[in-house]
Design an enzyme around this catalytic site. Sequence first.
Site, PDB file in Angstrom:
ATOM      1  N   TYR A  24       0.693  -1.308   0.137  1.00 28.20           N
ATOM      2  CA  TYR A  24       0.167  -0.269  -0.061  1.00 28.20           C
ATOM      3  C   TYR A  24       0.286   0.954   0.041  1.00 28.20           C
ATOM      4  O   TYR A  24       0.375   1.644  -0.817  1.00 28.20           O
ATOM      5  CB  TYR A  24      -0.860   0.212   1.340  1.00 28.20           C
ATOM      6  CG  TYR A  24      -1.644   1.231   1.273  1.00 28.20           C
ATOM      7  CD1 TYR A  24      -2.574   1.208   0.526  1.00 28.20           C
ATOM      8  CD2 TYR A  24      -1.371   2.122   2.449  1.00 28.20           C
ATOM      9  CE1 TYR A  24      -3.673   2.781   0.435  1.00 28.20           C
ATOM     10  CE2 TYR A  24      -2.411   2.757   2.125  1.00 28.20           C
ATOM     11  CZ  TYR A  24      -3.127   3.424   1.965  1.00 28.20           C
ATOM     12  OH  TYR A  24      -3.342   4.688   1.613  1.00 28.20           O
ATOM     13  N   GLU A  46     -11.373   4.724   5.657  1.00 32.69           N
ATOM     14  CA  GLU A  46     -10.967   5.490   6.819  1.00 32.69           C
ATOM     15  C   GLU A  46     -11.797   5.805   7.636  1.00 32.69           C
ATOM     16  O   GLU A  46     -11.541   5.643   9.149  1.00 32.69           O
ATOM     17  CB  GLU A  46     -10.155   7.013   6.418  1.00 32.69           C
ATOM     18  CG  GLU A  46      -9.086   6.994   4.930  1.00 32.69           C
ATOM     19  CD  GLU A  46      -7.940   6.680   5.832  1.00 32.69           C
ATOM     20  OE1 GLU A  46      -8.056   6.635   6.963  1.00 32.69           O
ATOM     21  OE2 GLU A  46      -6.754   6.496   4.412  1.00 32.69           O
ATOM     22  N   TRP A  54      -5.440   0.690  10.402  1.00 33.76           N
ATOM     23  CA  TRP A  54      -5.370   0.668   9.243  1.00 33.76           C
ATOM     24  C   TRP A  54      -4.895  -0.606   8.492  1.00 33.76           C
ATOM     25  O   TRP A  54      -5.181  -1.487   7.503  1.00 33.76           O
ATOM     26  CB  TRP A  54      -4.139   1.378   8.266  1.00 33.76           C
ATOM     27  CG  TRP A  54      -4.217   1.572   7.361  1.00 33.76           C
ATOM     28  CD1 TRP A  54      -3.020   1.338   6.183  1.00 33.76           C
ATOM     29  CD2 TRP A  54      -5.326   1.941   6.565  1.00 33.76           C
ATOM     30  NE1 TRP A  54      -3.395   1.663   4.720  1.00 33.76           N
ATOM     31  CE2 TRP A  54      -4.774   2.355   5.277  1.00 33.76           C
ATOM     32  CE3 TRP A  54      -6.640   2.543   7.013  1.00 33.76           C
ATOM     33  CZ2 TRP A  54      -6.286   2.649   3.834  1.00 33.76           C
ATOM     34  CZ3 TRP A  54      -7.575   2.721   5.408  1.00 33.76           C
ATOM     35  CH2 TRP A  54      -7.413   2.758   4.116  1.00 33.76           C
TER      36      TRP A  54
END
Length: 197
Positions: A24, A46, A54
Amino acid sequence: MSEAPSGATVRCGWAESDPLLTAYHDDEWGVPERGESRLFEMLTLEGAQAGLSWLTVLRRREGYRRAFAGFDIEAVAAYGEDDIARLEADTGIIRSRAKIRSAVSNAAAALALRRAGGGLSERLWRLAGGSPVRNAWRCAAEVPASTELSAEMSRDLKALGFSFVGPTICYSLMQSCGMVNDHLVGCFRWAEVSARS
């Protein structure tokens, strides 16, 4: 950012603990993104991260893409109570009723923006100042969790009916979608992302 042996790739330290985070970081994080579907995806993810890591969200990303119709704003805006109940039982996503409802209402708010003659991309980038901000942080401790700009974005989005868009979530969105370049200057991606700004 961690020290790397001579000749090794140096990247932001948060991206080194798991291959999903590394991919990512290396391929997506900080790259300017203006596509509405992609911006809606990142806004949803988010928001889903609130209170979680995350990595937890990234591990469910494909589940989110399936559950939310590839982040098609019109399709998600049309979700009703049966869809919400289905998603609450979906083990491929984070099964928070509040976060699921937020994604659906955020799609409706994004669709309203589009119908008003703008769109999510135009609105977010205008709120972010129109072009990427190139920061020059040297260590992770310098990177803010939110800024006055992200607080302004949060206030604006909330007034438009968006939820799970606090200043910290908005700043994470700005980082992920390249509205700011928060790669550390020693990271190999800082210069690459800066060149795309």
